[in-house]
Design a protein around this motif. Structure first.
Motif, mmCIF file in Angstrom:
data_model
loop_
_atom_site.group_PDB
_atom_site.id
_atom_site.type_symbol
_atom_site.label_atom_id
_atom_site.label_comp_id
_atom_site.label_asym_id
_atom_site.label_seq_id
_atom_site.Cartn_x
_atom_site.Cartn_y
_atom_site.Cartn_z
ATOM 1 N N SER A 70 16.743 89.263 84.073
ATOM 2 C CA SER A 70 17.570 89.508 85.256
ATOM 3 C C SER A 70 18.829 88.663 85.160
ATOM 4 C CB SER A 70 16.805 89.108 86.512
ATOM 5 O OG SER A 70 15.660 89.900 86.640
ATOM 6 N N GLY A 71 19.954 89.246 85.507
ATOM 7 C CA GLY A 71 21.205 88.496 85.466
ATOM 8 C C GLY A 71 21.825 88.441 84.086
ATOM 9 N N SER A 72 21.255 89.211 83.139
ATOM 10 C CA SER A 72 21.834 89.159 81.798
ATOM 11 C C SER A 72 23.041 90.091 81.668
ATOM 12 C CB SER A 72 20.771 89.543 80.763
ATOM 13 O OG SER A 72 20.269 90.831 81.059
ATOM 14 N N GLY A 73 23.279 90.939 82.680
ATOM 15 C CA GLY A 73 24.471 91.784 82.647
ATOM 16 C C GLY A 73 24.188 93.271 82.475
ATOM 17 N N LYS A 74 22.906 93.673 82.507
ATOM 18 C CA LYS A 74 22.578 95.090 82.320
ATOM 19 C C LYS A 74 23.195 95.968 83.405
ATOM 20 C CE LYS A 74 18.098 94.578 82.718
ATOM 21 N NZ LYS A 74 17.793 93.174 83.046
ATOM 22 N N SER A 75 22.975 95.535 84.639
ATOM 23 C CA SER A 75 23.490 96.354 85.743
ATOM 24 C C SER A 75 25.009 96.385 85.742
ATOM 25 C CB SER A 75 22.994 95.812 87.081
ATOM 26 O OG SER A 75 21.597 95.944 87.145
ATOM 27 N N THR A 76 25.612 95.273 85.422
ATOM 28 C CA THR A 76 27.073 95.231 85.358
ATOM 29 C C THR A 76 27.579 96.227 84.318
ATOM 30 O OG1 THR A 76 27.103 92.927 86.024
ATOM 31 C CG2 THR A 76 29.054 93.750 84.904
ATOM 32 N N PHE A 77 26.869 96.282 83.201
ATOM 33 C CA PHE A 77 27.243 97.232 82.149
ATOM 34 C C PHE A 77 27.270 98.653 82.724
ATOM 35 C CE2 PHE A 77 26.537 100.106 78.686
ATOM 36 C CZ PHE A 77 27.150 99.531 77.574
ATOM 37 N N LEU A 78 26.197 99.027 83.422
ATOM 38 C CA LEU A 78 26.123 100.383 83.972
ATOM 39 C C LEU A 78 27.196 100.609 85.039
ATOM 40 C CD1 LEU A 78 22.259 100.888 84.261
ATOM 41 C CD2 LEU A 78 23.798 101.591 82.422
ATOM 42 N N ARG A 79 27.419 99.595 85.864
ATOM 43 C CA ARG A 79 28.413 99.736 86.933
ATOM 44 C C ARG A 79 29.823 99.904 86.367
ATOM 45 N NH1 ARG A 79 26.743 98.306 91.953
ATOM 46 N NH2 ARG A 79 28.756 97.431 92.573
ATOM 47 N N LEU A 80 30.065 99.303 85.232
ATOM 48 C CA LEU A 80 31.378 99.470 84.594
ATOM 49 C C LEU A 80 31.558 100.898 84.083
ATOM 50 C CD1 LEU A 80 31.646 96.086 82.671
ATOM 51 C CD2 LEU A 80 33.250 96.887 84.401
ATOM 52 N N VAL A 81 30.472 101.460 83.528
ATOM 53 C CA VAL A 81 30.551 102.837 83.031
ATOM 54 C C VAL A 81 30.820 103.795 84.187
ATOM 55 C CG1 VAL A 81 29.283 104.699 81.901
ATOM 56 C CG2 VAL A 81 29.005 102.347 81.111
ATOM 57 N N HIS A 82 30.196 103.492 85.312
ATOM 58 C CA HIS A 82 30.324 104.372 86.482
ATOM 59 C C HIS A 82 31.587 104.072 87.271
ATOM 60 C CE1 HIS A 82 28.468 106.362 90.180
ATOM 61 N NE2 HIS A 82 28.468 107.254 89.233
ATOM 62 N N ARG A 83 32.320 103.095 86.814
ATOM 63 C CA ARG A 83 33.575 102.666 87.441
ATOM 64 C C ARG A 83 33.362 102.212 88.889
ATOM 65 N NH1 ARG A 83 37.973 102.417 89.861
ATOM 66 N NH2 ARG A 83 40.054 102.658 89.013
ATOM 67 N N GLU A 84 32.200 101.560 89.124
ATOM 68 C CA GLU A 84 32.041 100.902 90.412
ATOM 69 C C GLU A 84 32.635 99.511 90.335
ATOM 70 O OE1 GLU A 84 27.946 101.485 92.255
ATOM 71 O OE2 GLU A 84 27.932 102.812 90.525
ATOM 72 N N GLU A 85 32.734 99.030 89.117
ATOM 73 C CA GLU A 85 33.426 97.765 88.880
ATOM 74 C C GLU A 85 34.487 98.023 87.820
ATOM 75 O OE1 GLU A 85 32.780 95.131 90.505
ATOM 76 O OE2 GLU A 85 30.794 95.555 91.350
ATOM 77 N N ARG A 86 35.461 97.140 87.772
ATOM 78 C CA ARG A 86 36.461 97.220 86.707
ATOM 79 C C ARG A 86 36.349 95.951 85.873
ATOM 80 N NH1 ARG A 86 41.694 99.691 89.671
ATOM 81 N NH2 ARG A 86 42.179 100.243 87.530
ATOM 82 N N PRO A 87 36.536 96.101 84.573
ATOM 83 C CA PRO A 87 36.389 94.920 83.723
ATOM 84 C C PRO A 87 37.492 93.902 84.010
ATOM 85 C CG PRO A 87 37.243 96.770 82.463
ATOM 86 C CD PRO A 87 36.872 97.299 83.806
#
Lengths: 304, 231
Positions: B38-55
């Motif tokens: 948990s907290g290793s960045g998996k969800s962030t990776f997916l959220r970036l693909v979905h453009r819910e976050e921006r790098p």
């Protein structure tokens, strides 16, 4: 499919928030009633002005017989003075400003006086000789009274120059004050309406957060997500506007047309046709308010 | 299909980045596991693909588009090519199975006849034929997840992102969900799934990308959950 879906969303939203929707309807109803009342009052002022300014005249009272006064140190106006004043009023120099000049004789003044007050005992003791000559001057533009006043007052034989408009001023003052109060209340109620619509939409957006979140996930456009909320507000505001128009129409129909216009005949009144002129403005204002407040709210609560 | 070029993501200034210089490429039709604590960045990776976050820095490319360059009003267009599945299903509890799936087509303006044919077909595909009128609370967890997958897949997206889709499910049910995702993958859909279910990863023998503290420490074709590249 889209329209059907949006309609279903709106239906759901309104049903889930009936109390809030009703309050939005009522508050827009009241605020728009004041907006409309202000507009109608202003129309009333314009109407009355148009009508009366066509009729008002400047009265130039000439010195009467009897005690000499400050304005008339030499007693009653002489034939020569009278002719001179008339010549001045009909002169080339004033022809641009003066439309008609009419001399009211003592006899005519007495007749008019008796007609008005003749049934009262004190009036019957007034004789024709106590009356005074006067000129009735109709101006091309009633606003240019000052010019005539400057020209005539202080001339030998002239007792007083009176602008009939000044008799009407208090009435216009009252109407204008009423318009001001109405505008003030309209502004206050409109602010309330905007705040309430904003709160309602925010509440609606919060209670459907999950739904909008999912819509966003599957790629619904911003407009599509926001449209139901905007339309909800707009529908409520539209209802409020329709109620306001209805209320004003009933008020004008029964209070003004049926009662005031029947009992007070010396001035024209606004009528239901004027209400219908104002109606589209009220509807536009109502919907505009709703759409603007929802745009402001939604941009914060339903971001992509 | 998905390409990360030196992507870093920092949520709060001064904090450790959620993703740190990640460069990864996922081909069309691939099945990828993202594993890590948990907290290793998996969800962030997916959220970036979905453009819910921006790098914060670096480039994210999805389906040939540079996500740092597309304007926000085009984001919905991007998301229509991506289906997402979550651990907590995220179904609408006041809508039945059919409507929960149909909403994905309705909100993007698909004509009614398409909805009427694609929705039952997809519900059948996920194994819920005959349950169209059920409400989510009348379904088991596994069934609810199938509804969520049907919703993600009903528009036939190019990519499915799944964030711990089996996290709330028992092992047997999880196997069923994995079979379903595999089946979807076989239709040519790229699947990226974040998980820490080691049994599933070990069984599937798909590509594994392991993240530790936001960095890719392992990228292995036909990998297993626990193994290190050097082990």
């Amino acid at each position: 499919m889209r329209a059907r879906f949006v309609l279903a969303q709106i239906g759901n939203g309104l049903r889930r928030n009936v109390a809030m929707a009703v309050s939005v309807v009522l508050v827009t109803f009241i605020s728009l009633t004041f907006v409309g009342a202000a507009a109608l009052l202003q129309m009333q002022v314009d109407k009355a002005k148009d009508d009366w300014y066509d009729r008002v005249e400047v009265n130039v009272y000439l010195c009467p017989a009897g005690e000499p006064s400050v304005a008339c140190p030499d007693g009653e106006v002489t034939e020569d003075q009278r002719a001179e004043i008339q010549a001045l009023l009909e002169s080339e120099a004033l022809s641009d400003y003066v439309q008609t000049v009419y001399l009211e004789t003592k006899a005519q003044a007495w007749e008019a006086f008796q007609e008005r007050f003749g049934d009262q005992e004190w009036a019957q003791r007034i004789t024709e000789d106590q009356m005074q000559y006067s000129f009735r001057v109709k101006l091309v533009d009633p606003e240019q009274y000052q010019l005539i006043y400057d020209e005539l007052s202080g001339r030998p034989g002239v007792q007083q120059v009176i602008d009939q408009r000044s008799i009407l001023e208090p009435l216009f003052l009252v109407l204008n004050r009423a318009t001001l109060i109405s505008v003030g209340l309209a502004v206050l109620m409109t602010v309330t309406a905007v705040l309430l619509i904003t709160t309602t939409i925010r509440l609606s957006a919060m209670s459907r957060r999950r739904e909008t979140e999912i819509m966003r996930l599957v790629g619904a456009s911003n407009l599509f997500i926001q449209l139901p909320f905007m339309l909800e507000g707009a529908i409520a505001a539209l209802l409020g506007a329709v109620l306001a128009v209805g209320g004003l129409w009933l008020g004008v129909r029964y209070i003004i047309e049926d009662w005031l216009a029947e009992s007070v005949r010396f001035m024209p009144f606004v009528d239901t046709a004027d209400v219908l002129t104002v109606a589209p403005i009220l509807v536009a204002v109502g919907i505009g308010l709703a759409v603007i407040s929802s745009l402001v709210t939604l941009s914060r609560y339903t971001k992509v | 299909m998905i390409r990360f070029d030196n992507v870093s993501k920092v949520y709060a200034r001064g904090h450790r980045p959620a993703l740190d210089q990640v460069s990864v490429e996922v081909e069309r039709g691939e099945f990828v596991f993202l594993v890590g604590a948990s907290g290793s960045g998996k969800s962030t990776f997916l959220r970036l693909v979905h453009r819910e976050e921006r790098p914060t820095s670096g480039g994210v490319f999805v389906a040939g588009r540079d996500l740092s360059r597309i304007s926000s009003w085009k984001v919905p267009q991007l998301r229509r090519q991506i289906g997402v599945v979550f651990q907590d299903f995220r179904l609408l509890n006041n809508k039945n199975v059919f409507d929960n799936v149909a909403i994905a087509m309705q909100v993007i303006g698909k004509p009614r006849h398409q909805v009427m044919s694609a929705v039952p077909e997809t519900i059948e595909m996920v194994g819920l034929a005959g349950k169209e009128r059920r409400m989510p609370n009348e379904l088991s967890g596994g069934e609810q997840q199938r509804v969520a997958i049907a919703r993600a897949f009903v528009n036939r997206p190019a990519i499915i992102l799944a964030d711990e889709p089996t996290g709330n499910l028992d092992p047997t049910t999880s196997v069923g969900i994995m079979r379903l995702l595999e089946r979807i993958n076989r239709t040519g859909t790229t699947v990226a799934m974040a998980t820490h279910d080691d049994e599933i990863v070990d069984q599937m023998r798909k590509r594994v990308i392991e993240l530790v503290d936001g960095q890719v420490v392992r990228d292995q074709a036909r990998g297993v959950y626990g193994a290190r590249a050097d082990a």
